[in-house]
Design an enzyme around this catalytic site. Sequence first.
Site, short mmCIF file in Angstrom:
data_model
loop_
_atom_site.label_atom_id
_atom_site.label_comp_id
_atom_site.label_asym_id
_atom_site.label_seq_id
_atom_site.Cartn_x
_atom_site.Cartn_y
_atom_site.Cartn_z
N GLY A 27 -12.47 2.26 -1.13
CA GLY A 27 -11.10 1.83 -1.35
C GLY A 27 -10.98 0.66 -2.30
O GLY A 27 -10.00 -0.08 -2.27
N LEU A 28 -11.98 0.48 -3.17
CA LEU A 28 -12.02 -0.67 -4.07
C LEU A 28 -11.89 -0.25 -5.54
O LEU A 28 -12.21 -1.00 -6.44
CB LEU A 28 -13.31 -1.47 -3.85
CG LEU A 28 -13.50 -1.98 -2.42
CD1 LEU A 28 -14.86 -2.67 -2.27
CD2 LEU A 28 -12.38 -2.92 -2.00
N TYR A 56 -3.73 12.19 0.83
CA TYR A 56 -2.97 11.28 -0.03
C TYR A 56 -1.81 12.04 -0.66
O TYR A 56 -0.66 11.56 -0.68
CB TYR A 56 -3.90 10.71 -1.10
CG TYR A 56 -3.30 9.68 -2.02
CD1 TYR A 56 -3.50 8.32 -1.81
CD2 TYR A 56 -2.55 10.06 -3.13
CE1 TYR A 56 -2.98 7.37 -2.67
CE2 TYR A 56 -2.02 9.12 -4.00
CZ TYR A 56 -2.24 7.78 -3.77
OH TYR A 56 -1.70 6.85 -4.62
N GLU A 83 0.84 -1.20 0.00
CA GLU A 83 0.00 0.00 0.00
C GLU A 83 0.87 1.25 0.00
O GLU A 83 1.85 1.33 0.76
CB GLU A 83 -0.90 0.00 1.24
CG GLU A 83 -2.29 0.50 1.00
CD GLU A 83 -3.09 -0.42 0.10
OE1 GLU A 83 -3.26 -0.06 -1.09
OE2 GLU A 83 -3.54 -1.48 0.55
N SER A 128 -13.30 2.24 -7.52
CA SER A 128 -14.44 2.54 -8.39
C SER A 128 -14.05 3.50 -9.50
O SER A 128 -14.53 3.38 -10.64
CB SER A 128 -15.60 3.11 -7.57
OG SER A 128 -15.20 4.29 -6.88
N SER A 129 -13.16 4.45 -9.21
CA SER A 129 -12.76 5.42 -10.23
C SER A 129 -11.92 4.75 -11.31
O SER A 129 -12.10 5.01 -12.51
CB SER A 129 -12.00 6.59 -9.61
OG SER A 129 -10.84 6.14 -8.93
N ASP A 165 -4.15 0.58 -9.37
CA ASP A 165 -5.58 0.35 -9.54
C ASP A 165 -5.92 0.10 -11.00
O ASP A 165 -6.67 -0.83 -11.33
CB ASP A 165 -6.38 1.54 -9.01
CG ASP A 165 -6.18 1.77 -7.53
OD1 ASP A 165 -5.52 0.94 -6.87
OD2 ASP A 165 -6.67 2.80 -7.03
#
Length: 381
Positions: A123-124, A223, A30, A126-127, A171
Amino acid sequence: MSVAGEFEELYGAAPEGVWAAPGRVNLIGEYTDFNDGFVMPLALPHTAVAAVSRRDDGELRLHSADVEGGVVRLDVAALEPLAGGGGSWAAYPAGVVWALREAGHAITGADVHLASTVPTGAGLSSSAALEVVTALALNDLFGLGLSRPELAVLAQRAENAFVGVPCGVMDQMASACAIEGHALFLDTRDLSYRQVPFDLAARGLRLLVVDTRVKHALGDGAYAERRAGCEAGARALGVRTLREVPYAQLSDVLVRLSEESVRRYVRHVVSDNHRVERTIALLDAGDAAAVGPVLTEGHASLRDDLRVSCPELDLVVEAANAAGALGARMTGGGFGGSAIVLVAAERAASVAAAVEKAFAGAGFAGPKIFPAVPSAGARRE
């Protein structure tokens, strides 16, 4: 009604095609991707689905089944990065069109209708799913001939330069390149990757995703601050990125850093790269259960060194491990979102129940818990 049927109702003709791209959950690694490090995501069955047709008049029409409002109409030639970042859901597919045109590809317009089952703010990714499904559809329709990694990099550019979120490439690579039944061991320095068999069921294990339903917004500066801190650490150490710092030299390196927050960020990134390597070694040796403690160790680093956890995420890890899980950690950008829990299959229900009970006892809204099933990456339906 199907996404294709909704498209036809919206635009008056059937789409030229329908594409899908998944969200992802990250097993380990991460905040390492923008440091040229290692990551190990897997695609989820949850997808963004796009029905798309070409236009030749320079107009981009976007519609989402998941967001109230009508069709968003944009001029592709007038697309410009968003000042100060942010923007609506439409910024993600629009950013992909902008990035493709910036790269020299003649995108002359499109009609797009989107629907997604990837939870937002969890946090999965989507974007990234929105970006990758748009990129793949336009690649196919306009015959651009771009590879999956090339599409992922363009989708990342859309999020970085157009939307204004300084994410790494993990991602988008996971959404574009993952395959069913595998995790993606990705070296973000050169985008080389290996598909690692990840059949937990065959080993009597299960990986649970616990969506805390606490929403995060990675564009809010937290971030970006951590990314800037990592870059400051690399400069102070005289390396291009923190990937170049060997784990064996970590203790010696840290004493050279005067700023406390930078020291913590460097410690997390270098140690998390090492945790990815340890995880790969365990999986290659067939000892998936031993990955559990590595996950929990990673959570402690994210909580204490990177400081991107939150009470709900910490509670998932504490309650799951106390109930007999093999290990757990937050996943994704943090400040809410999701955690993952590695557990023996026969204990999955009782561990999930313990997490739900702990949330109720703390006065938190109930989490959404579901198994992470390694699924296929982006494809034409």
